[in-house]
Design a protein around this motif. Structure first.
Motif: not given
Length: 277
Positions: A52-59, A65-68, A91-96, A99-100
Motif C-alpha cells: 500500500p505504500l506504493i500509493f503513498y510514495f507515488l502521490g 514533479f508537478a510543482m517543479i 495530469l500529474v496534479g490530478q493523479a495526486t 492517489l490521496a
C-alpha cells in the motif's frame, strides 16, 4: 465587478497565480523535506516495505514533479512547448488527488477487515475516479488545459475544460464522503470493543475529509464560476497539495502508531506490523 478577461485584469491574475504557486511550492517542498526521514527508513530497508505504500510514495513524489513543472512553466525565459508542459502538470496534479483518495480508501478496507462487500465497490469507485482523471491524457480531444507561448510573457493558459475538471473534483468529494460514511458505520456498529487504533483511523479520516472536501469545493466553485482561464484553475493546486499533505501525514501516523494491547485489524497489509509497548 471587474472585467476578468480584460488585458489588465489577466495580467494581475497571472501575477497572483505565479506568486501563489511559488508560495505553495515552498510549502510543499518544506513538508517533504521535514518528513523525509520517514521515507528514508523504507529506502534504506530499516522498515519493511508493504504494497500500500506504493500509493503513498507515488502521490507524494508525483506532486513534487508537478510543482517543479509548474515552476518551470512560470519561470522559463526561453520558448518551450507550453502545451506539453501544462498537460503534464495537469495530469500529474490530478493523479495526486486520486492517489490521496486511494490512501484513505485502503484505510477503510483495513477497518472492514477486507470484507469483499466493501472492497469490491470501493475498487469500482476508484476505477471510475481514474477514468475521469485520465480524461486529461495527451490527446487532442482530451486536453483539459490549453497553453501557448507568448513573447514577453512566457507560458500563458488560454483555455480550460471546466466540465471535466469540475466533474473530477465533484467525484472526488463524493468518493471521500462514501469512504468517511463507511468508516463511521464500522465504528458506530462494531462487532467488538472499539480500539484506540480504530478511533485514530476515524479521526484522521475525518480530518482528511474536512480539509480535502473544503479545498475541492473551493476549486470546484471557481471552475463553475468560470471567471477566466486562470481563475478557473487557480485553486486546483492548493486542493491537490492539501489532500496530499493530509493523506500522507495520516499514513505516517498509522505507521508510527503503537498500541497498549493486541489489535485484531489487518494492519500488516497497510504499512508495518504494530509495535507493542
Amino acid at each position: 465587478m471587474p472585467d476578468w478577461n480584460s488585458p489588465a485584469e489577466l495580467a494581475l491574475e497571472a501575477s497572483a497565480f505565479a506568486k501563489l504557486m511559488h508560495a505553495l511550492a515552498g510549502l510543499y517542498f518544506w513538508e517533504v523535506a521535514t518528513s523525509f526521514s520517514f521515507d528514508w527508513q523504507f529506502i534504506t530497508g530499516k522498515k519493511k516495505f508493504h504494497w500500500p505504500l506504493i500509493f503513498y510514495f507515488l502521490g507524494r513524489y508525483l506532486l513534487v514533479f508537478a510543482m517543479i513543472g509548474i515552476l518551470t512553466a512560470l519561470d522559463v525565459t526561453i520558448e518551450v512547448n507550453c502545451q506539453a508542459l501544462y498537460t503534464f502538470n495537469q495530469l500529474v496534479g490530478q493523479a495526486t488527488i486520486g492517489l490521496a483518495s486511494i490512501n484513505l480508501a485502503i484505510r477503510t478496507m483495513i477497518l472492514w477487515a477486507q470484507n469483499l462487500y466493501i472492497v469490491v465497490p470501493l475498487v469500482l469507485v476508484i476505477l471510475g475516479h481514474w477514468s475521469l482523471i485520465l480524461q486529461g491524457k495527451p490527446a487532442p480531444t482530451c486536453v483539459l488545459l490549453k497553453a501557448e507561448w507568448v513573447p514577453g510573457q512566457g507560458c500563458v493558459i488560454t483555455k480550460t475544460n471546466n466540465t471535466i475538471l469540475a466533474a473530477t473534483f465533484i467525484y472526488t468529494m463524493c468518493f471521500d464522503l462514501i469512504v468517511l460514511v463507511l468508516t463511521a458505520a464500522k465504528l458506530a456498529f462494531p462487532r467488538d470493543q472499539r480500539s484506540q487504533l480504530m478511533n485514530m483511523l476515524f479521526r484522521d479520516g475525518l480530518i482528511y475529509f474536512v480539509i480535502a472536501f473544503l479545498s475541492n469545493l473551493l476549486a470546484t466553485t471557481f471552475m463553475e464560476l468560470n471567471l477566466s482561464a486562470v481563475m478557473s484553475i487557480i485553486f486546483n493546486v492548493p486542493s491537490a497539495i492539501a489532500s496530499t499533505i493530509v493523506a500522507c501525514r495520516a499514513v505516517r501516523r498509522l505507521s508510527g502508531w503503537s498500541s497498549p494491547g493486541p489489535e485484531i485489524l489487518y494492519v500488516c497489509l497497510w504499512l508495518s506490523p504494530l509495535r507493542q509497548r
